[in-house]
Design an enzyme around this catalytic site. Sequence first.
Site, PDB file in Angstrom:
ATOM      1  N   HIS A 116       0.877  -1.194   0.000  1.00  0.00           N
ATOM      2  CA  HIS A 116       0.000   0.000   0.000  1.00  0.00           C
ATOM      3  C   HIS A 116       0.907   1.234   0.000  1.00  0.00           C
ATOM      4  O   HIS A 116       1.491   1.590   1.020  1.00  0.00           O
ATOM      5  CB  HIS A 116      -0.900   0.005   1.243  1.00  0.00           C
ATOM      6  CG  HIS A 116      -1.872   1.145   1.263  1.00  0.00           C
ATOM      7  ND1 HIS A 116      -3.216   0.956   1.468  1.00  0.00           N
ATOM      8  CD2 HIS A 116      -1.718   2.482   1.109  1.00  0.00           C
ATOM      9  CE1 HIS A 116      -3.839   2.116   1.427  1.00  0.00           C
ATOM     10  NE2 HIS A 116      -2.938   3.072   1.227  1.00  0.00           N
ATOM     11  N   HIS A 156       1.596   5.344  -1.667  1.00  0.00           N
ATOM     12  CA  HIS A 156       1.217   6.531  -2.452  1.00  0.00           C
ATOM     13  C   HIS A 156       2.477   7.122  -3.074  1.00  0.00           C
ATOM     14  O   HIS A 156       3.370   7.564  -2.363  1.00  0.00           O
ATOM     15  CB  HIS A 156       0.539   7.580  -1.557  1.00  0.00           C
ATOM     16  CG  HIS A 156      -0.737   7.086  -0.968  1.00  0.00           C
ATOM     17  ND1 HIS A 156      -1.954   7.232  -1.603  1.00  0.00           N
ATOM     18  CD2 HIS A 156      -0.995   6.412   0.175  1.00  0.00           C
ATOM     19  CE1 HIS A 156      -2.900   6.678  -0.872  1.00  0.00           C
ATOM     20  NE2 HIS A 156      -2.352   6.173   0.214  1.00  0.00           N
ATOM     21  N   LYS A 204      -9.223  -0.484  -5.846  1.00  0.00           N
ATOM     22  CA  LYS A 204      -9.282   0.187  -4.545  1.00  0.00           C
ATOM     23  C   LYS A 204     -10.642   0.835  -4.330  1.00  0.00           C
ATOM     24  O   LYS A 204     -11.120   1.596  -5.170  1.00  0.00           O
ATOM     25  CB  LYS A 204      -8.182   1.259  -4.490  1.00  0.00           C
ATOM     26  CG  LYS A 204      -8.156   2.092  -3.214  1.00  0.00           C
ATOM     27  CD  LYS A 204      -7.678   1.280  -2.018  1.00  0.00           C
ATOM     28  CE  LYS A 204      -7.860   2.052  -0.721  1.00  0.00           C
ATOM     29  NZ  LYS A 204      -6.639   2.618  -0.203  1.00  0.00           N
ATOM     30  N   HIS A 210     -10.525   0.949   1.782  1.00  0.00           N
ATOM     31  CA  HIS A 210     -10.327   1.955   2.834  1.00  0.00           C
ATOM     32  C   HIS A 210     -11.547   1.840   3.739  1.00  0.00           C
ATOM     33  O   HIS A 210     -12.626   2.319   3.404  1.00  0.00           O
ATOM     34  CB  HIS A 210     -10.203   3.369   2.256  1.00  0.00           C
ATOM     35  CG  HIS A 210      -9.927   4.388   3.326  1.00  0.00           C
ATOM     36  ND1 HIS A 210      -8.714   5.017   3.470  1.00  0.00           N
ATOM     37  CD2 HIS A 210     -10.708   4.846   4.341  1.00  0.00           C
ATOM     38  CE1 HIS A 210      -8.765   5.828   4.524  1.00  0.00           C
ATOM     39  NE2 HIS A 210      -9.967   5.737   5.065  1.00  0.00           N
ATOM     40  N   HIS A 213      -4.628  -0.758   5.881  1.00  0.00           N
ATOM     41  CA  HIS A 213      -4.163   0.023   7.042  1.00  0.00           C
ATOM     42  C   HIS A 213      -5.094  -0.099   8.250  1.00  0.00           C
ATOM     43  O   HIS A 213      -5.648   0.884   8.718  1.00  0.00           O
ATOM     44  CB  HIS A 213      -3.942   1.499   6.666  1.00  0.00           C
ATOM     45  CG  HIS A 213      -4.978   2.120   5.765  1.00  0.00           C
ATOM     46  ND1 HIS A 213      -6.321   2.064   6.027  1.00  0.00           N
ATOM     47  CD2 HIS A 213      -4.853   2.813   4.609  1.00  0.00           C
ATOM     48  CE1 HIS A 213      -6.976   2.686   5.068  1.00  0.00           C
ATOM     49  NE2 HIS A 213      -6.104   3.149   4.188  1.00  0.00           N
ATOM     50  N   ASP A 273       1.400   2.538   3.547  1.00  0.00           N
ATOM     51  CA  ASP A 273       0.577   3.734   3.375  1.00  0.00           C
ATOM     52  C   ASP A 273       1.438   4.987   3.461  1.00  0.00           C
ATOM     53  O   ASP A 273       0.969   6.048   3.890  1.00  0.00           O
ATOM     54  CB  ASP A 273      -0.572   3.794   4.396  1.00  0.00           C
ATOM     55  CG  ASP A 273      -1.679   4.757   3.973  1.00  0.00           C
ATOM     56  OD1 ASP A 273      -1.685   5.193   2.804  1.00  0.00           O
ATOM     57  OD2 ASP A 273      -2.518   5.087   4.829  1.00  0.00           O
TER      58      ASP A 273
HETATM   59  O1  DOR Z   1      -3.370   9.218   5.688  1.00  0.00           O
HETATM   60  C1  DOR Z   1      -3.745   8.943   4.563  1.00  0.00           C
HETATM   61  N1  DOR Z   1      -3.192   9.519   3.476  1.00  0.00           N
HETATM   62  N2  DOR Z   1      -4.740   8.065   4.423  1.00  0.00           N
HETATM   63  C2  DOR Z   1      -5.298   7.823   3.231  1.00  0.00           C
HETATM   64  O2  DOR Z   1      -6.220   7.040   3.176  1.00  0.00           O
HETATM   65  C3  DOR Z   1      -4.854   8.556   2.024  1.00  0.00           C
HETATM   66  C4  DOR Z   1      -3.487   9.040   2.177  1.00  0.00           C
HETATM   67  C5  DOR Z   1      -3.113  10.070   1.117  1.00  0.00           C
HETATM   68  O3  DOR Z   1      -3.344   9.819  -0.059  1.00  0.00           O
HETATM   69  O4  DOR Z   1      -2.548  11.095   1.482  1.00  0.00           O
HETATM   70 ZN    ZN Z   2      -3.374   5.032   1.597  1.00  0.00          ZN
END
Ligand code: DOR
Ligand code: ZN
Length: 345
Positions: free
Chosen positions: A14, A16, A100, A137, A175, A248
């Site tokens: 997971h 970003h 997702k 999520h 998460h 995450d």
């Molecule tokens: O803390 C988070 N940041 N939780 C999420 O679900 C998305 C993520 C983000 O894309 O910044």
């Molecule tokens: Zn995330």
Amino acid sequence: MTQSLTLRRPDDWHLHLRDGAMLAAVLPESARHFARALVMPNLVPPVVTGADARAYRDRILAALPEGMDFTPLMTLYLTEETDPADVARAHEEGLVAAVKLYPAGATTNSASGVRDFDAVRGVLERMAEIGLPLCVHGEVTDPAIDIFDREAVFIDRVLDPLRRATPGLRVVMEHVTTADALAYVRDHDRDLAATITTHHLVINRNHILAGGIRPHYYCLPVAKRETHRLALRVAATSGDARFFLGTDSAPHTDALKESACGCAGCFTAPNTLSILAHVFEEEGALDRLEGFASLNGRAFYRLPPNAARITLTRGAPVTCPAKIDTGDGPVTVFDPGFALHWRVT
Ligand code: DOR
Ligand code: ZN
């Protein structure tokens, strides 16, 4: 005391990576240690179709520094307009590893997410047929539900009905932050797993709120009380293959974090493995770190383990930069609040 630990190269289930200048800056931080990562689709606009995923994967590969070995595994962002045939095609082509589900309004860039779960039933049924996992999520967005209860309520109101309505759907609760979610996974041993982040093994809600607001510890789902953090540590270090690492890691610039309405996300990519080794050592479970970080996730996703290995060694305190520079501005690296002694060598 163990001074050195060799593992299969880990995967991050997971992650970003963002886009543009931010992508270029954060990608090496993951690619340095991780062989593969499941890349989240919550860009603006989101990665909805197979064509979007292909284009995003090409941008990631173009941003990967020469000589780094890293495979992005793509996800599609589920919307009420998602076409089941497009999803199936993208899966068949080996382009996407998961879809997702963001409940609309639950988190960063989730406005295009799902409001009416009946509207996505056709896609979910198709995914169940072809074995494509749904990453969830798991938080309700009902303003009447306290933010600390949103994960537990989601299980009862949304997740359990959705799983019952779609037998065979393979689901990853992303998460997880509560003992409730861990119990739900343990009670349902088919087609269900959960990712656990690095930061939720380290912080509880006091870290965010006691003695001043610390925006770099704010993420979603928000960290819960200490009993939940301790339960997460038990699950992560238990050897139970249904639990695996999804960091995450979610970079936002300091300007966006340190604001009157700060963004959610902890940027843990640079020091995740050092922190995990510390946590697993504290729990007397260093021998289980490989399962959590390198083996359990790939088994759920039905992929072979990575052949390459990494070695962590224990020694003098590791210095990790407090921030990294990006073309969009500085991004603060997650501070675990204790000295780290394990480094990837
Ligand atoms: O803390 C988070 N940041 N939780 C999420 O679900 C998305 C993520 C983000 O894309 O910044
Ligand atoms: Zn995330």
